[in-house]
Design an enzyme around this catalytic site. Structure first.
Site, PDB file in Angstrom:
ATOM      1  N   CYS A  80       0.863  -1.188   0.000  1.00  0.00           N
ATOM      2  CA  CYS A  80       0.000   0.000   0.000  1.00  0.00           C
ATOM      3  C   CYS A  80       0.893   1.230   0.000  1.00  0.00           C
ATOM      4  O   CYS A  80       1.602   1.484   0.976  1.00  0.00           O
ATOM      5  CB  CYS A  80      -0.923   0.021   1.211  1.00  0.00           C
ATOM      6  SG  CYS A  80      -1.804   1.599   1.347  1.00  0.00           S
ATOM      7  N   GLN A 139      -8.897  12.560  -3.079  1.00  0.00           N
ATOM      8  CA  GLN A 139      -8.056  13.218  -4.070  1.00  0.00           C
ATOM      9  C   GLN A 139      -8.470  14.674  -4.185  1.00  0.00           C
ATOM     10  O   GLN A 139      -9.561  15.055  -3.780  1.00  0.00           O
ATOM     11  CB  GLN A 139      -8.205  12.532  -5.423  1.00  0.00           C
ATOM     12  CG  GLN A 139      -7.827  11.053  -5.392  1.00  0.00           C
ATOM     13  CD  GLN A 139      -7.886  10.419  -6.777  1.00  0.00           C
ATOM     14  OE1 GLN A 139      -7.165  10.804  -7.682  1.00  0.00           O
ATOM     15  NE2 GLN A 139      -8.797   9.477  -6.943  1.00  0.00           N
ATOM     16  N   HIS A 191      -4.336   1.859   7.868  1.00  0.00           N
ATOM     17  CA  HIS A 191      -4.858   1.285   6.623  1.00  0.00           C
ATOM     18  C   HIS A 191      -6.291   0.774   6.773  1.00  0.00           C
ATOM     19  O   HIS A 191      -7.074   0.799   5.819  1.00  0.00           O
ATOM     20  CB  HIS A 191      -3.936   0.142   6.184  1.00  0.00           C
ATOM     21  CG  HIS A 191      -4.275  -0.448   4.852  1.00  0.00           C
ATOM     22  ND1 HIS A 191      -3.741   0.045   3.676  1.00  0.00           N
ATOM     23  CD2 HIS A 191      -5.091  -1.469   4.497  1.00  0.00           C
ATOM     24  CE1 HIS A 191      -4.226  -0.660   2.653  1.00  0.00           C
ATOM     25  NE2 HIS A 191      -5.034  -1.587   3.127  1.00  0.00           N
ATOM     26  N   HIS A 248      -6.713   2.017   1.530  1.00  0.00           N
ATOM     27  CA  HIS A 248      -6.288   2.953   2.582  1.00  0.00           C
ATOM     28  C   HIS A 248      -7.156   4.218   2.501  1.00  0.00           C
ATOM     29  O   HIS A 248      -7.337   4.759   1.414  1.00  0.00           O
ATOM     30  CB  HIS A 248      -4.808   3.293   2.361  1.00  0.00           C
ATOM     31  CG  HIS A 248      -4.162   3.904   3.556  1.00  0.00           C
ATOM     32  ND1 HIS A 248      -3.112   3.299   4.221  1.00  0.00           N
ATOM     33  CD2 HIS A 248      -4.397   5.064   4.214  1.00  0.00           C
ATOM     34  CE1 HIS A 248      -2.731   4.068   5.227  1.00  0.00           C
ATOM     35  NE2 HIS A 248      -3.503   5.146   5.243  1.00  0.00           N
ATOM     36  N   HIS A 264      -8.488   7.507   1.880  1.00  0.00           N
ATOM     37  CA  HIS A 264      -7.904   8.693   1.245  1.00  0.00           C
ATOM     38  C   HIS A 264      -8.880   9.314   0.265  1.00  0.00           C
ATOM     39  O   HIS A 264      -9.854   8.681  -0.149  1.00  0.00           O
ATOM     40  CB  HIS A 264      -6.618   8.311   0.498  1.00  0.00           C
ATOM     41  CG  HIS A 264      -6.857   7.550  -0.773  1.00  0.00           C
ATOM     42  ND1 HIS A 264      -7.291   6.237  -0.799  1.00  0.00           N
ATOM     43  CD2 HIS A 264      -6.775   7.931  -2.073  1.00  0.00           C
ATOM     44  CE1 HIS A 264      -7.437   5.839  -2.048  1.00  0.00           C
ATOM     45  NE2 HIS A 264      -7.141   6.853  -2.847  1.00  0.00           N
TER      46      HIS A 264
END
Lengths: 361, 361
Positions: free
Chosen positions: B80, B196, B141, B192, B194
């Site tokens: 990852c 953008q 994670h 994981h 997240h």
């Protein structure tokens, strides 16, 4: 409740109209007159009443068809409603032991000609009074468009033409779009070879934008045909061209353009009908050869909206959903949220790879 | 190659900037100053050079990032790139043994600030000189945004605010969109937690349309807040409202609106930051409770494009992809080809069902 007509067309065919138990009109297109007896039709359902709501931010209509949740008909596991129905067999949409090409109104449509009384809300609403039809290419559940005979492919095109004429003849209809969703990645659960035809009571936002685009770039069609010669061609003949547009948004996106301007396929002559019909088959067969597996895709027939017959050239767009053998194209944040497409193969390379595997039959 | 700043903000935090081996600047946001030593960074790659092509029919830019196909880095199976990296461990994007919130430029971006020399073609082209960043919510994670502490959620919002300020400060940037793709149905392979951030050198077509929509319906935000009281509310408090818009296009679509006008979260006070941060967690947790499984969705933060700060109210849109426990929403012929969405649950019913399972923590 049934009539049969010999149709005078560039390639002659026969049309039988049969009124189903719930009033929907089933059309059977054939090179031969269809005279088989009726077998088992589906039971009637409550008439659907979809409505439209205006999305003030995107400035587009959204279709609400909440009756689609209330399907009570419980068919057997292996049931296909598009298969022919034998005498005494389980009922289906096409209650005949065989047929060539069939078209009927969708049983659970997002648009319905007599939709009425939309709810009163804080945003504008309207009846969703368009029409949704299903077009079945063959009685053979295991076939595909590409595997049909050239003559049957031409008959499918003629069925599209007939439906364009009738649906554009409805006063409220502004735009008619035949299309095919293909593959489970696009959400298809019914594997019998078929497409759909949506007749909208408004010009949908993508088409409105395209119409404006054709007005602003009147040479776009001829520019694309010229660029086909510069390495973007995939297949074609004297009458039709399949090519990758230099601004493709989907991986391996292909458009089919007639070599002369037509607002819709209704003005095709017999040779154009045959060329167009077989080219659609060649393009889909080429897609299936590309990764050696059926390509999930959306095929869209774009004819001129009502009133734009001198501006909007008829063409087909194929939107495939595989970037590579095991890599899907997803429409995620950038595409959905911004409307901007991210592509990782250059259109020139797409065209080259498609030409390498092109099926010419 | 590293500096540390105590940031004066409605809720104080620390920002460390670290320049990676390939020149990309990694930002670490923390309530505590980040002073850990550098461990193993990724090897540099060739600088990407994406370009734009103009789609004359849809009248929009298409992004071509063909370098994305040429990834040579071969990590181990369970790799990852967003996990913290121990001393001597396998390299990652964040070469530190721990962190709170991290942001860095995407290694294979669709937009790159110094993109240059686009190819000359039959259609207009341009360098794709925006910016693409990755925002990692936690070093854990296995966590999710909803599972983070309220203080960590607030820190994520503050990282968004910091990135909005910097990216809108770039002269070529016209619109900045933080978003999260969530779930394999949306194409996410990196689990994981997240999001953008895309900073576009143009106003993308969906946002252009929304901007025009806000100009034409200046009361839309207050109308929606009023309709929340009429049964469309999902959750909220004195400062923020989560509701189903009466013109929802996606099943169980939810929007978050601040109760007073903000062009972006950069003008939030401490209480608004906290309210907004926790409400995002509540909405995602509610989605996961709806069908008792993680809801695949796209979350979009819509702040005003540059120059439209008095017109375009900041809000969040959640676009979920499940209609029912095992029924996906697909975007097929009607949605892709016409741009018209077909919905089979009424927004009023969506709101009621979401309220029934609402997670209030």
């Amino acid at each position: 409740m049934s009539d049969l007509e010999a149709v005078d067309a560039p390639i002659a065919y026969h049309l039988r109209r049969y009124t189903k138990t719930d009033g929907r009109v089933l059309r059977l297109y054939g090179r031969q007159p269809h005279t088989l007896p009726v077998t088992e039709d589906l039971p009637p359902v409550d008439p659907p009443n979809p409505h439209l709501r205006w999305h003030p931010l995107r400035q587009e209509w959204v279709i609400y068809a909440t009756h689609r949740q209330a399907r009570t008909f419980m068919p057997p596991a292996e049931y296909c409603p598009l298969c022919p129905v034998a005498e005494g067999g389980f009922p289906g949409e096409i209650p005949f032991a065989d047929f060539e090409v069939a078209v009927f109104p969708n049983r659970f449509p997002g648009m319905q000609a007599d939709a009425h009384d939309p709810p009163g809300l804080g945003v504008p609403t309207a009846p969703s009074n368009g029409l949704c039809e299903v077009l079945v290419y063959t009685s053979d559940h295991e076939a595909s468009y590409a595997a049909l005979s050239a003559d049957r492919q031409a008959l499918v095109v003629q069925a599209w033409i007939d439906r364009y004429r009738d649906l554009l003849g409805e006063s409220q209809v502004q735009f008619v779009m035949p299309f095919e969703n293909r593959g489970e990645a696009v959400g298809v659960t019914l594997h019998h070879p078929h497409g759909q035809i949506y007749a909208f009571p408004f010009i949908p936002p993508v088409v409105e934008r395209m119409l404006d685009g054709f007005r602003k770039t009147p040479d776009l069609r001829s520019d694309l045909l010229r660029q086909a010669d510069d390495g973007l061609a995939v297949a074609g003949d004297d009458r039709m061209q399949a090519l990758v547009p230099p601004f493709a948004r989907f991986p391996f996106e292909v458009w089919i353009l007639p070599k002369v301007f037509h607002a819709g396929p209704w003005s095709f002559d017999a040779a154009e009908i045959r060329s167009f019909a077989t080219l659609i088959g060649k393009v889909t067969a080429t897609y299936d050869a590309l990764f050696d597996r059926p390509m999930p895709l959306i095929m869209l027939l774009y004819a001129a909206p009502k009133g734009a017959e001198h501006v909007f050239p008829f063409h087909v767009q194929f939107l495939p959903f595989l970037r590579d053998t095991n890599k899907r194209k997803f429409l995620a944040g950038c595409e959905q949220g911004a409307g901007t497409f991210l592509v990782d193969v250059a259109p020139e390379d797409m065209a080259g790879r498609l030409r390498d595997v092109a099926v010419t039959r």
